[in-house]
Design a protein around this motif. Sequence first.
Motif, PDB file in Angstrom:
ATOM      1  N   ALA A   1       0.839  -1.207   0.000  1.00 36.42           N
ATOM      2  CA  ALA A   1       0.000   0.000   0.000  1.00 36.42           C
ATOM      3  C   ALA A   1       0.873   1.256   0.000  1.00 36.42           C
ATOM      4  O   ALA A   1       0.579   2.228  -0.703  1.00 36.42           O
ATOM      5  CB  ALA A   1      -0.937  -0.010   1.201  1.00 36.42           C
ATOM      6  N   GLU A   2       1.962   1.230   0.769  1.00 38.97           N
ATOM      7  CA  GLU A   2       2.895   2.363   0.795  1.00 38.97           C
ATOM      8  C   GLU A   2       3.551   2.563  -0.564  1.00 38.97           C
ATOM      9  O   GLU A   2       3.692   3.695  -1.038  1.00 38.97           O
ATOM     10  CB  GLU A   2       3.969   2.144   1.862  1.00 38.97           C
ATOM     11  CG  GLU A   2       3.465   2.191   3.280  1.00 38.97           C
ATOM     12  CD  GLU A   2       4.508   1.716   4.292  1.00 38.97           C
ATOM     13  OE1 GLU A   2       5.608   1.274   3.887  1.00 38.97           O
ATOM     14  OE2 GLU A   2       4.190   1.774   5.497  1.00 38.97           O
ATOM     15  N   LEU A   3       3.958   1.484  -1.203  1.00 41.39           N
ATOM     16  CA  LEU A   3       4.582   1.576  -2.523  1.00 41.39           C
ATOM     17  C   LEU A   3       3.599   2.105  -3.565  1.00 41.39           C
ATOM     18  O   LEU A   3       3.962   2.939  -4.400  1.00 41.39           O
ATOM     19  CB  LEU A   3       5.121   0.211  -2.956  1.00 41.39           C
ATOM     20  CG  LEU A   3       6.325  -0.307  -2.179  1.00 41.39           C
ATOM     21  CD1 LEU A   3       6.625  -1.751  -2.573  1.00 41.39           C
ATOM     22  CD2 LEU A   3       7.538   0.576  -2.405  1.00 41.39           C
ATOM     23  N   ASP A   4       2.371   1.617  -3.516  1.00 40.94           N
ATOM     24  CA  ASP A   4       1.358   2.105  -4.458  1.00 40.94           C
ATOM     25  C   ASP A   4       1.090   3.589  -4.243  1.00 40.94           C
ATOM     26  O   ASP A   4       0.962   4.350  -5.207  1.00 40.94           O
ATOM     27  CB  ASP A   4       0.064   1.297  -4.330  1.00 40.94           C
ATOM     28  CG  ASP A   4       0.157  -0.078  -4.966  1.00 40.94           C
ATOM     29  OD1 ASP A   4       1.132  -0.345  -5.714  1.00 40.94           O
ATOM     30  OD2 ASP A   4      -0.751  -0.894  -4.721  1.00 40.94           O
ATOM     31  N   ALA A   5       1.027   4.015  -2.984  1.00 38.34           N
ATOM     32  CA  ALA A   5       0.805   5.439  -2.688  1.00 38.34           C
ATOM     33  C   ALA A   5       1.980   6.283  -3.179  1.00 38.34           C
ATOM     34  O   ALA A   5       1.780   7.360  -3.754  1.00 38.34           O
ATOM     35  CB  ALA A   5       0.590   5.636  -1.193  1.00 38.34           C
ATOM     36  N   ALA A   6       3.190   5.800  -2.987  1.00 36.86           N
ATOM     37  CA  ALA A   6       4.375   6.532  -3.450  1.00 36.86           C
ATOM     38  C   ALA A   6       4.395   6.613  -4.972  1.00 36.86           C
ATOM     39  O   ALA A   6       4.716   7.663  -5.543  1.00 36.86           O
ATOM     40  CB  ALA A   6       5.646   5.868  -2.930  1.00 36.86           C
ATOM     41  N   ASN A   7       4.057   5.506  -5.639  1.00 32.83           N
ATOM     42  CA  ASN A   7       4.005   5.518  -7.107  1.00 32.83           C
ATOM     43  C   ASN A   7       2.926   6.471  -7.611  1.00 32.83           C
ATOM     44  O   ASN A   7       3.118   7.160  -8.614  1.00 32.83           O
ATOM     45  CB  ASN A   7       3.759   4.105  -7.647  1.00 32.83           C
ATOM     46  CG  ASN A   7       4.976   3.227  -7.527  1.00 32.83           C
ATOM     47  OD1 ASN A   7       6.107   3.705  -7.447  1.00 32.83           O
ATOM     48  ND2 ASN A   7       4.765   1.921  -7.505  1.00 32.83           N
ATOM     49  N   ALA A   8       1.809   6.523  -6.901  1.00 37.49           N
ATOM     50  CA  ALA A   8       0.736   7.440  -7.284  1.00 37.49           C
ATOM     51  C   ALA A   8       1.194   8.891  -7.138  1.00 37.49           C
ATOM     52  O   ALA A   8       0.982   9.709  -8.035  1.00 37.49           O
ATOM     53  CB  ALA A   8      -0.506   7.188  -6.434  1.00 37.49           C
ATOM     54  N   ALA A   9       1.839   9.205  -6.040  1.00 33.10           N
ATOM     55  CA  ALA A   9       2.322  10.569  -5.816  1.00 33.10           C
ATOM     56  C   ALA A   9       3.371  10.958  -6.854  1.00 33.10           C
ATOM     57  O   ALA A   9       3.360  12.072  -7.374  1.00 33.10           O
ATOM     58  CB  ALA A   9       2.895  10.693  -4.404  1.00 33.10           C
ATOM     59  N   ARG A  10       4.269  10.032  -7.162  1.00 30.68           N
ATOM     60  CA  ARG A  10       5.339  10.301  -8.126  1.00 30.68           C
ATOM     61  C   ARG A  10       4.785  10.509  -9.535  1.00 30.68           C
ATOM     62  O   ARG A  10       5.276  11.334 -10.291  1.00 30.68           O
ATOM     63  CB  ARG A  10       6.339   9.143  -8.095  1.00 30.68           C
ATOM     64  CG  ARG A  10       7.644   9.403  -8.735  1.00 30.68           C
ATOM     65  CD  ARG A  10       8.711   8.324  -8.512  1.00 30.68           C
ATOM     66  NE  ARG A  10       8.275   6.978  -8.215  1.00 30.68           N
ATOM     67  CZ  ARG A  10       8.249   6.441  -6.982  1.00 30.68           C
ATOM     68  NH1 ARG A  10       8.618   7.145  -5.941  1.00 30.68           N
ATOM     69  NH2 ARG A  10       7.855   5.202  -6.796  1.00 30.68           N
ATOM     70  N   SER A  11       3.756   9.768  -9.878  1.00 35.98           N
ATOM     71  CA  SER A  11       3.219   9.843 -11.241  1.00 35.98           C
ATOM     72  C   SER A  11       2.056  10.821 -11.393  1.00 35.98           C
ATOM     73  O   SER A  11       1.610  11.075 -12.510  1.00 35.98           O
ATOM     74  CB  SER A  11       2.764   8.450 -11.686  1.00 35.98           C
ATOM     75  OG  SER A  11       1.631   8.032 -10.927  1.00 35.98           O
TER      76      SER A  11
END
Length: 118
Positions: free
Chosen positions: A52-62
Amino acid sequence: SGVEQPIPNLALSNGIRAAVLGWSKTLAAEVAGDGVTVNVVLPGRIETTRLAELDAANAARSGSSVEAVQKASIAAIPAGRYGRPEEFAAAVVFLASTQASYVTGTKLRVDGGATRAV
């Protein structure tokens, strides 16, 4: 699963994974005669807090939504979903059981078919 299909932008981590795999293969051969098994379990996208943390970080980055990132990730998994922790645990429990006493030096993917390696 980065052992079989390197993960983009993780050069150091990918290298370490390969080293651990080589070490485990060597160790498996050295201790098999003593009844000790050594295997590597390759997890895919298992639904955990870390994922969930990785998905949130990827969402913020993209600049995408978390839901869009998850949808894209799931689309790349033939099983069509993230794995559940208990599914990963079941694979590990099997390898640690006496039923797997003749399984050593192997890699077991628990990734819903996401890794396309032969």
